[in-house]
Design an enzyme around this catalytic site. Sequence first.
Site, PDB file in Angstrom:
ATOM      1  CG  ASN A  56      -2.028  -0.980   1.163  1.00  0.00           C
ATOM      2  OD1 ASN A  56      -2.313  -1.552   0.109  1.00  0.00           O
ATOM      3  ND2 ASN A  56      -2.684  -1.206   2.284  1.00  0.00           N
ATOM      4  NE  ARG A 378      -8.298  -1.628 -10.116  1.00  0.00           N
ATOM      5  CZ  ARG A 378      -7.240  -0.878 -10.422  1.00  0.00           C
ATOM      6  NH1 ARG A 378      -6.310  -1.380 -11.194  1.00  0.00           N
ATOM      7  NH2 ARG A 378      -7.130   0.340  -9.945  1.00  0.00           N
ATOM      8  NE  ARG A 408      -2.875   5.842 -10.340  1.00  0.00           N
ATOM      9  CZ  ARG A 408      -3.737   6.644  -9.698  1.00  0.00           C
ATOM     10  NH1 ARG A 408      -4.327   6.213  -8.604  1.00  0.00           N
ATOM     11  NH2 ARG A 408      -3.987   7.843 -10.141  1.00  0.00           N
ATOM     12  CG  HIS A 438     -14.871   2.991 -10.551  1.00  0.00           C
ATOM     13  ND1 HIS A 438     -15.570   2.951  -9.368  1.00  0.00           N
ATOM     14  CD2 HIS A 438     -13.732   2.303 -10.313  1.00  0.00           C
ATOM     15  CE1 HIS A 438     -14.882   2.293  -8.462  1.00  0.00           C
ATOM     16  NE2 HIS A 438     -13.760   1.887  -9.000  1.00  0.00           N
ATOM     17  CE1 TYR A 471      -9.359  -6.762  -2.565  1.00  0.00           C
ATOM     18  CE2 TYR A 471     -10.480  -5.248  -4.042  1.00  0.00           C
ATOM     19  CZ  TYR A 471      -9.316  -5.729  -3.484  1.00  0.00           C
ATOM     20  OH  TYR A 471      -8.120  -5.165  -3.828  1.00  0.00           O
ATOM     21  NE  ARG A 567     -10.620  -0.364   2.491  1.00  0.00           N
ATOM     22  CZ  ARG A 567     -10.807  -0.394   1.178  1.00  0.00           C
ATOM     23  NH1 ARG A 567     -11.724  -1.175   0.674  1.00  0.00           N
ATOM     24  NH2 ARG A 567     -10.089   0.362   0.376  1.00  0.00           N
ATOM     25  CG  HIS A 595     -14.292  -3.082  -2.743  1.00  0.00           C
ATOM     26  ND1 HIS A 595     -14.976  -3.223  -3.929  1.00  0.00           N
ATOM     27  CD2 HIS A 595     -13.266  -2.225  -3.012  1.00  0.00           C
ATOM     28  CE1 HIS A 595     -14.394  -2.494  -4.870  1.00  0.00           C
ATOM     29  NE2 HIS A 595     -13.350  -1.884  -4.345  1.00  0.00           N
TER      30      HIS A 595
END
Length: 736
Positions: A56, A378, A408, A438, A471, A567, A595
């Site tokens: 991270n 993704r 990204r 997204h 997730y 979160r 998530h």
Amino acid sequence: MSTLSNAPLISPDDPTRFSNREISWLAFNERVLDEAYNQQHPLLERLRFLSISASNLDEFLMVRVAGLKGLVRAGVVSESQEGMTPSQQLEAIMDRMAHLVLRQQNSWHLIQDLLREAGISVVEPQDLDPDEARWLETYFLEQVFPVLTPLAVDPAHPFPFIPNLAMTMCLSMVTEKKGETKHGLVPFPTQMKRFVRLPGSPIRFMRLEELIGMHMDRLFPGVQIGEVGYCRVIRDSDIEIEEEAEDLVREFQAALKRRRKGSVIHLAVSKGMSDTMRAFLMSRLGVGEQDVFQTGDLLGLVDTKELITDDRPDLNFNPFFPRFPQRIKDFGGDSFAAIRAKDIIVHHPYESFDVVIDFLRQAARDPDVVAIKQTLYRTSEGSPIVDALIEAAEAGKNVTAMVELKARFDEAANIGFARDMERAGVHVVFGFIELKTHAKATLVVRREAGRLRSYVHFGTGNYHPITAKIYTDLSFFTCDPGMARDASRAFNYMTGYADPEGLEHVAVAPHSLRHRLTELIEREATNAREGRPAGIWAKMNSLVDGRIIDSLYAASRAGVPIDLVVRGICCLKPGIPGLSENIRVKSIVGRFLEHARIVCFANGRELPSRRAEVFISSADWMPRNLNRRVELLVPILNRTVHRQVLNQIMIANLKDAAQSWILGPDGQYHRVMAEPGSFSAHSYFMNNPSLSGRGSSLKKQRTPSLVLDTDQAPWALVEKEGDEARGPGLAVEPAS
């Protein structure tokens, strides 16, 4: 919530009403790292949390810190919403990060000692027996030596390019013939494992740098080695795309090449490196003193994940096997029949992501399906999602894939599978140059009884079978005609730039989502001012947007009780008198990565209530999501699904004490001091199937749900079974 009398007074227009975005993110990563110290977790899982916190931090440096440094270089002095210039933010980041890096190293030392006690060792050369030394020499000569490139640095040998995140051995050396002192480098191949496992038992590893150090005479024969140290570089890895780029794919391919050669924005050097060696590296890499971090004994802590072995299941979490929704099994695996019978929501990872894959595979193979449209932000390598779309196109169906190139660090992979789909006949659309797509949606159009019926999947997470195992996300399936028409309008907007007008249920960013959220928040404030019940419960990854935060502050001042489960980043400050005393914020960090995005509004009734308005979304409450991305906010209208999302998922998150942190008015997080056996949302869902996916199994076993008991103290939560109370159950008051 924290004691209000101790909270500072902040006016509604004071910039300090916001926390800094970057510092809040570092606070989140500190919570991740804290799980490495959590003795309730198995030892190798603690190591995993350490590796995640290191990964991270690498990404944070590559993107966020790199961006701020770019602003400073450009002379930008404008202030962020909390009133800090880019240079002030960098200074605050470096101070906070120094503490984080120190705690990471301390965690590594602690875990390394505990691993040794548990029979897993990282050994030094002096710990080797003769057989191990011989085995390592053979391994070095066969597997390592052929790919190493020892480099001298002098006028005839210029300083080489060091790849992003690559480790490099740095040394000074004196040649025997001329007696000259030179600098040398040994870049570590990025494809090579950092920890070499020795054969036999017990489990023993050696670090790659130690192995190379044992055989320096093979790399620099006839050379006297002086100082030996290590460095690791992090480069600016953000991508900027010209808005007028005519060929987006070609532009991204060029940008990816530029990324690999981005400027060094962070140089980590090993403990004890001399000032001379540091100065040499700084001058050749073009970094200043403020860009250099001297860490502990191990650079690149992200690599410690290589020590997580399946040979010791006792040191890992017990395996968890997600359930496949019984509702679809009741229809013989026919997803379309199950969805026609009633809307379905699937709660990942507790319920298998295979339900989404099977939905697409069935669509690909069903001769009555005429069209499939899907967004792809993704996905995984060798994705069964992509395979299903290719199969559908090859079967002659009209297939459209909305691929986001700007995801990204997944840009190259997305370009690759987009080309594969194009070759199979899929209509691949790369979206907007100025917006990221997204949204998570799939539309399947099927011919039934002489007419067309549309089936829709709306998700809160990516179409990624791997991350779907860790997730927590929601998959919502419906064939409601209004929802289907909204999905069609959203896809037409994404593929043809047609404004999504006339939407019946779904809100779409950047057009209507912000307005819809603001409208719903303001309605709760009006209800509170007029004496009607009001309340907001919301769950998301990040809360940054100043306008939304100000709307929540206004609702709090009107008397609306607001509970937020955030979160990661949270720029809102709860519990401040006259500003946010009715707002509580908690963060859950544990085995699974929270998530899902959910938001619930009381709508004139006490929460929870069948009359409450409940939504799921792909969007966090950040400027980028609301202004610069295509996102969806989807209402939950079906009674069964509504009950699961509101009365199970949201309340379980509010009730969690085992993995929760409470945010105070000062922007600091405090862990809930949970007793053994305290309620854990993750454990609850691992052991209790979905309400909407239970199907015929509901006849055999009632699904326990969690509801708010308004007869107890305000906001007390009790465990109940089914729709009716079965005794007092568990009462848990959120930390105050």
